[in-house]
Write an enzyme that holds these catalytic residues in place. Structure first.
Site, short mmCIF file in Angstrom:
data_model
loop_
_atom_site.label_atom_id
_atom_site.label_comp_id
_atom_site.label_asym_id
_atom_site.label_seq_id
_atom_site.Cartn_x
_atom_site.Cartn_y
_atom_site.Cartn_z
N ARG A 183 0.70 -1.18 0.04
CA ARG A 183 -0.02 -0.10 -0.10
C ARG A 183 0.94 1.27 0.10
NH1 ARG A 183 -3.90 -3.33 3.56
NH2 ARG A 183 -2.41 -2.91 5.09
N ASP A 208 -6.57 -6.84 -5.49
CA ASP A 208 -6.28 -7.58 -4.40
C ASP A 208 -7.26 -8.41 -4.27
OD1 ASP A 208 -4.72 -8.39 -2.30
OD2 ASP A 208 -5.39 -6.73 -1.18
N CYS A 253 -2.42 -13.83 -3.63
CA CYS A 253 -2.21 -14.31 -2.32
C CYS A 253 -2.33 -16.04 -2.12
CB CYS A 253 -2.71 -13.64 -1.03
SG CYS A 253 -4.82 -13.75 -1.29
N1 SAH Z 1 -6.80 -4.89 -0.51
C1 SAH Z 1 -7.57 -5.32 1.05
C2 SAH Z 1 -7.59 -6.70 1.31
C3 SAH Z 1 -8.53 -7.37 0.28
S1 SAH Z 1 -8.74 -9.07 0.74
C4 SAH Z 1 -6.67 -4.52 2.04
O1 SAH Z 1 -5.80 -3.83 1.61
O2 SAH Z 1 -7.15 -4.53 2.97
C5 SAH Z 1 -10.09 -9.75 -0.22
C6 SAH Z 1 -11.46 -8.89 -0.24
O3 SAH Z 1 -12.14 -9.45 -1.52
C7 SAH Z 1 -12.31 -9.28 0.84
O4 SAH Z 1 -12.74 -8.07 1.47
C8 SAH Z 1 -13.63 -9.93 0.31
O5 SAH Z 1 -14.76 -9.68 0.88
C9 SAH Z 1 -13.53 -9.37 -1.09
N2 SAH Z 1 -14.10 -10.52 -2.32
C10 SAH Z 1 -14.06 -11.70 -2.42
N3 SAH Z 1 -14.76 -12.09 -3.47
C11 SAH Z 1 -15.03 -10.89 -4.39
C12 SAH Z 1 -15.86 -10.76 -5.43
N4 SAH Z 1 -16.18 -11.66 -6.28
N5 SAH Z 1 -15.99 -9.15 -5.75
C13 SAH Z 1 -15.75 -8.16 -4.81
N6 SAH Z 1 -14.90 -8.54 -3.70
C14 SAH Z 1 -14.56 -9.86 -3.29
#
Ligand code: SAH
Length: 364
Positions: free
Chosen positions: A183, A267, A307
């Site tokens: 980030r 992400d 990840c």
């Molecule tokens: N970028 C964030 C972490 C992301 S974790 C940070 O820096 O804190 C991945 C996220 O993707 C989770 O919050 C989950 O709710 C969401 N997610 C999972 N599948 C998804 C989809 N198909 N569309 C949108 N969001 C999704």
């Protein structure tokens, strides 16, 4: 390879492992139900007692102190990365969140919690033992306070941004601490109109908002979207809008509508949670990268992550490359990054290298 495991070991025991010729090769935590029967603690027959755990916890804490982390939320213990297999400890200001991932750690936890409080002066310790991998070890799921008190809401700081965190119910232990340095790195390149896809509580969106004109964040979880809005208000970020949606659908709709972004962050959660899921995961990663590259303006920046430890760096790079070919664009690599330094990778232990983060520039 270990040929002989001490007879009659019970799950959670610390055992002496013997190799060919009954030569001791080290001591390990034994898991009776797991596919991974042994987690090595030592590579000799030195005693693997509480003194060893204490010394390793102290070394883990010292290492984090030496990193001069510009945040008060970070990972204090990262399992094998700190020679402490099966133990995860995250620090959220003065609260620690622990996860015991194997029976051996579960058994020692009361002692480990006392040591951790002594080392850090934490006011409370919460066990977030509601992770799925525990089932593979024959361990149940629960969340409980193991020391002091743990409030429902905590305020933590990462660089210039503050987040409200619920360590009781948030994903992982509350925040995605492994992305902290990515980030920060992305701040150098983010500009114009930003899309933060899979935004969770808005980690990237909030950190990058000051460098961008407008920010859009999308997450499938309504709870996550509500939290982004709260965090945006707390940090007086006014150029951010968050909405609930499925990123796969949203990207397609925005492409059809002819939208353009100058910076996009992808992400996603681990699409390949196990080996059998890899093929489907690859098409998922390819799809979102293809769409994002189409939505990106020339000269735009794509921060794309995976990840899944079942997907190695080379394969991830290849997938993103194939997405760029299908999108008819060329990209250059600005930075190749990984998990933050408080999540150490062990050479020769590929499972510990799970987070890939490419910062790319669209050439045309
Ligand atoms: N970028 C964030 C972490 C992301 S974790 C940070 O820096 O804190 C991945 C996220 O993707 C989770 O919050 C989950 O709710 C969401 N997610 C999972 N599948 C998804 C989809 N198909 N569309 C949108 N969001 C999704």
């Amino acid at each position: 390879r270990a040929d002989v495991v001490e007879a009659k070991a019970a799950s959670g025991d610390t055992v002496l492992v013997r190799g060919p010729g009954a030569r001791p090769v080290g001591r390990a935590l034994y898991s009776g139900k797991s596919q991974i029967a042994l987690r090595m603690l030592t590579r000799s027959d030195e005693p693997a007692d509480l003194g060893l755990w204490k010394a390793r916890l102290a070394a883990a804490v010292r290492f984090r102190d030496s990193l001069a982390i510009d945040a008060d939320a970070y990972r204090l213990v990262h399992g094998e990365g700190d020679l402490l297999p099966g133990l995860v400890v995250d620090r959220y200001t003065d609260v620690l969140v622990v996860q015991s991932l194997v029976p051996g750690v579960e058994r020692l936890l009361s002692d480990l919690v006392v040591m951790l409080v002594e080392l850090t002066g934490a006011r409370g310790v919460l066990a977030r033992d509601d992770v799925r991998v525990r089932a593979l070890e024959g361990l149940d799921a629960r969340v409980e306070v193991r020391a002091g008190d743990v409030p429902r809401e905590l305020i933590v700081r990462e660089g210039r941004i503050e987040y409200e965190v619920d360590v009781w119910t948030g994903q992982k232990t509350g925040l995605f601490l492994d992305q902290r340095e990515n980030r920060q790195a992305a701040r150098q390149y983010a500009h114009g109109r930003l899309l933060d896809a899979f935004s969770y509580h808005g980690g990237f969106a909030l950190q990058l908002a000051a460098c961008c004109e407008r920010v859009e964040a999308i997450d499938v979880s309504e709870e996550a979207v509500a939290r982004i809005e709260v965090n945006a208000r707390r940090n007086r970020v006014t150029n951010l809008v968050a909405r609930a949606g499925n990123v796969f659908d949203e990207l397609r709709m925005m492409e059809r509508a002819g939208e353009r972004f100058d910076t996009i962050v992808l992400d996603p959660p681990a699409f390949a949670k196990n080996k059998s899921a890899v093929a489907r995961a690859l098409s998922g990663y390819k799809e979102i990268n293809l769409r994002a590259l189409k939505l990106l303006s020339a000269g735009g920046v794509l921060v794309t992550c995976s990840c899944s430890y079942n997907l190695d760096e080379a394969t991830f790079g290849q997938i993103v490359y194939e997405a760029s070919v299908d999108a008819g664009v060329q990209v250059s690599v600005v930075e190749k990054r990984t998990q933050s330094r408080d999540h150490p990778i062990v050479l020769g232990m590929p499972e510990t290298y799970y987070l890939k983060c490419l910062i790319l520039r669209k050439l045309h």
